[in-house]
Design a protein around this motif. Structure first.
Motif, PDB file in Angstrom:
ATOM      1  N   LEU A   1      46.217  44.412  40.382  1.00 41.80           N
ATOM      2  CA  LEU A   1      47.342  43.547  40.000  1.00 41.80           C
ATOM      3  C   LEU A   1      47.978  42.989  41.271  1.00 41.80           C
ATOM      4  O   LEU A   1      48.487  43.752  42.099  1.00 41.80           O
ATOM      5  CB  LEU A   1      48.381  44.352  39.198  1.00 41.80           C
ATOM      6  N   GLY A   2      47.925  41.657  41.443  1.00 41.46           N
ATOM      7  CA  GLY A   2      48.499  41.022  42.628  1.00 41.46           C
ATOM      8  C   GLY A   2      47.498  40.998  43.776  1.00 41.46           C
ATOM      9  O   GLY A   2      47.643  41.725  44.762  1.00 41.46           O
ATOM     10  N   GLY A   3      46.487  40.157  43.660  1.00 32.18           N
ATOM     11  CA  GLY A   3      45.399  40.112  44.660  1.00 32.18           C
ATOM     12  C   GLY A   3      45.837  39.592  46.017  1.00 32.18           C
ATOM     13  O   GLY A   3      45.282  39.978  47.047  1.00 32.18           O
ATOM     14  N   GLY A   4      46.822  38.683  46.031  1.00 28.74           N
ATOM     15  CA  GLY A   4      47.345  38.144  47.298  1.00 28.74           C
ATOM     16  C   GLY A   4      46.254  37.565  48.177  1.00 28.74           C
ATOM     17  O   GLY A   4      45.422  36.774  47.721  1.00 28.74           O
ATOM     18  N   ASP A   5      46.242  37.967  49.439  1.00 27.21           N
ATOM     19  CA  ASP A   5      45.240  37.405  50.359  1.00 27.21           C
ATOM     20  C   ASP A   5      43.930  38.183  50.352  1.00 27.21           C
ATOM     21  O   ASP A   5      43.014  37.865  51.112  1.00 27.21           O
ATOM     22  CB  ASP A   5      45.804  37.262  51.780  1.00 27.21           C
ATOM     23  N   GLY A   6      43.849  39.220  49.523  1.00 27.69           N
ATOM     24  CA  GLY A   6      42.566  39.884  49.305  1.00 27.69           C
ATOM     25  C   GLY A   6      42.282  41.093  50.179  1.00 27.69           C
ATOM     26  O   GLY A   6      41.165  41.605  50.154  1.00 27.69           O
ATOM     27  N   SER A   7      43.271  41.551  50.932  1.00 32.38           N
ATOM     28  CA  SER A   7      42.944  42.684  51.816  1.00 32.38           C
ATOM     29  C   SER A   7      42.681  43.956  51.004  1.00 32.38           C
ATOM     30  O   SER A   7      41.759  44.717  51.347  1.00 32.38           O
ATOM     31  CB  SER A   7      44.016  42.895  52.887  1.00 32.38           C
ATOM     32  N   ILE A   8      43.441  44.178  49.925  1.00 38.94           N
ATOM     33  CA  ILE A   8      43.176  45.353  49.077  1.00 38.94           C
ATOM     34  C   ILE A   8      41.905  45.116  48.264  1.00 38.94           C
ATOM     35  O   ILE A   8      41.071  46.011  48.108  1.00 38.94           O
ATOM     36  CB  ILE A   8      44.394  45.668  48.188  1.00 38.94           C
TER      37      ILE A   8
ATOM     38  N   CYS B   1      44.346  32.414  44.317  1.00 36.20           N
ATOM     39  CA  CYS B   1      43.164  32.630  43.462  1.00 36.20           C
ATOM     40  C   CYS B   1      41.964  31.862  44.003  1.00 36.20           C
ATOM     41  O   CYS B   1      40.854  32.405  44.057  1.00 36.20           O
ATOM     42  CB  CYS B   1      43.455  32.196  42.026  1.00 36.20           C
ATOM     43  N   ASN B   2      42.184  30.611  44.407  1.00 33.85           N
ATOM     44  CA  ASN B   2      41.071  29.818  44.941  1.00 33.85           C
ATOM     45  C   ASN B   2      40.485  30.481  46.185  1.00 33.85           C
ATOM     46  O   ASN B   2      39.271  30.562  46.351  1.00 33.85           O
ATOM     47  CB  ASN B   2      41.541  28.395  45.269  1.00 33.85           C
ATOM     48  N   ASN B   3      41.379  30.980  47.028  1.00 37.11           N
ATOM     49  CA  ASN B   3      40.941  31.655  48.249  1.00 37.11           C
ATOM     50  C   ASN B   3      40.198  32.955  47.918  1.00 37.11           C
ATOM     51  O   ASN B   3      39.154  33.265  48.516  1.00 37.11           O
ATOM     52  CB  ASN B   3      42.178  31.928  49.118  1.00 37.11           C
ATOM     53  N   LEU B   4      40.707  33.704  46.925  1.00 38.67           N
ATOM     54  CA  LEU B   4      40.046  34.964  46.529  1.00 38.67           C
ATOM     55  C   LEU B   4      38.645  34.673  45.988  1.00 38.67           C
ATOM     56  O   LEU B   4      37.691  35.405  46.276  1.00 38.67           O
ATOM     57  CB  LEU B   4      40.878  35.691  45.466  1.00 38.67           C
ATOM     58  N   ARG B   5      38.517  33.598  45.191  1.00 35.64           N
ATOM     59  CA  ARG B   5      37.195  33.258  44.611  1.00 35.64           C
ATOM     60  C   ARG B   5      36.196  32.908  45.710  1.00 35.64           C
ATOM     61  O   ARG B   5      35.018  33.219  45.612  1.00 35.64           O
ATOM     62  CB  ARG B   5      37.328  32.099  43.626  1.00 35.64           C
ATOM     63  N   LYS B   6      36.704  32.240  46.778  1.00 34.31           N
ATOM     64  CA  LYS B   6      35.806  31.899  47.904  1.00 34.31           C
ATOM     65  C   LYS B   6      35.378  33.158  48.643  1.00 34.31           C
ATOM     66  O   LYS B   6      34.225  33.312  49.026  1.00 34.31           O
ATOM     67  CB  LYS B   6      36.532  30.973  48.886  1.00 34.31           C
ATOM     68  N   GLN B   7      36.332  34.045  48.851  1.00 32.59           N
ATOM     69  CA  GLN B   7      36.032  35.277  49.598  1.00 32.59           C
ATOM     70  C   GLN B   7      35.127  36.228  48.836  1.00 32.59           C
ATOM     71  O   GLN B   7      34.324  36.934  49.431  1.00 32.59           O
ATOM     72  CB  GLN B   7      37.330  36.053  49.860  1.00 32.59           C
ATOM     73  N   PHE B   8      35.308  36.255  47.488  1.00 37.15           N
ATOM     74  CA  PHE B   8      34.608  37.269  46.686  1.00 37.15           C
ATOM     75  C   PHE B   8      33.843  36.614  45.537  1.00 37.15           C
ATOM     76  O   PHE B   8      34.273  36.642  44.383  1.00 37.15           O
ATOM     77  CB  PHE B   8      35.619  38.300  46.144  1.00 37.15           C
ATOM     78  N   PRO B   9      32.688  35.993  45.850  1.00 33.00           N
ATOM     79  CA  PRO B   9      31.922  35.300  44.804  1.00 33.00           C
ATOM     80  C   PRO B   9      31.043  36.248  43.980  1.00 33.00           C
ATOM     81  O   PRO B   9      30.314  35.790  43.102  1.00 33.00           O
ATOM     82  CB  PRO B   9      31.060  34.332  45.622  1.00 33.00           C
TER      83      PRO B   9
END
Ligand SMILES: C[S@@+](CC[C@H](N)C(=O)[O-])C[C@H]1O[C@@H](n2cnc3c(N)ncnc32)[C@H](O)[C@@H]1O
Length: 150
Positions: free
Chosen positions: A16-23, A47-55
């Protein structure tokens, strides 16, 4: 925060709360290959950044409030729900909805783990979970509480 969670054998993980994706990154590094991770984040740019980082196929970035988790969660309940949501900034009604849905979407053997700066959350969580343990970590800046519920 992640050191308080058991990842082996776990099949459904919710963040819950992905933010910049460090967790998110830490979860992906630890989870089994056949586990699935659902990440709730309300900010579209995040969200767009998370999708790029974690495809990865087993990682789903959901651009919606954690309060709507019931719309997305599979029939199977979660083994682990990990949250860095800023509950002290979330209005009471929305907060209570998230607590209730978190409780009802967790397996009886599952754990809900929150990282936060306010110890008061422990007393709010106690109304929804049978067992609450707390820890304090200096490995976050600023240092933070970890609340472990099941
Ligand atoms: C403390 S930050 C998360 C930090 C993140 N775990 C990281 O490592 O970067 C909290 C995040 O929760 C998100 N958020 C706030 N309210 C939310 C809600 N109701 N549902 C989902 N995400 C929410 C915010 O947009 C923010 O990105």
């Amino acid at each position: 925060m992640l050191s308080f969670a058991q990842f082996k054998g776990v099949k459904v993980i919710v963040e819950l709360g992905g933010g910049d994706g460090s967790i998110t990154r830490g979860i992906i590094e630890r989870m089994d290959a056949d586990a699935k991770l659902l990440v709730f984040e309300i900010s579209e740019p995040f969200c767009n950044n998370l999708r790029k980082q974690f495809p990865q196929k087993n990682v789903e970035i959901i651009c919606d409030s954690a309060g709507n988790m019931d719309k997305y969660l599979p029939e199977e309940k979660a083994d682990l729900i990990l949250s860095s949501l800023p509950f002290s900034l979330i209005p009471k009604d929305s907060r209570m909805e998230i607590y209730e849905k978190t409780r009802s979407h967790l397996k009886p053997t599952g754990f809900f783990i929150q990282i936060c700066y306010s110890y008061i959350l422990k007393f709010q969580f106690a109304q929804y979970f049978k067992s609450i343990k707390t820890a304090f970590t200096l490995r976050n800046f600023p240092p933070a509480f970890i609340i472990i519920c099941n």
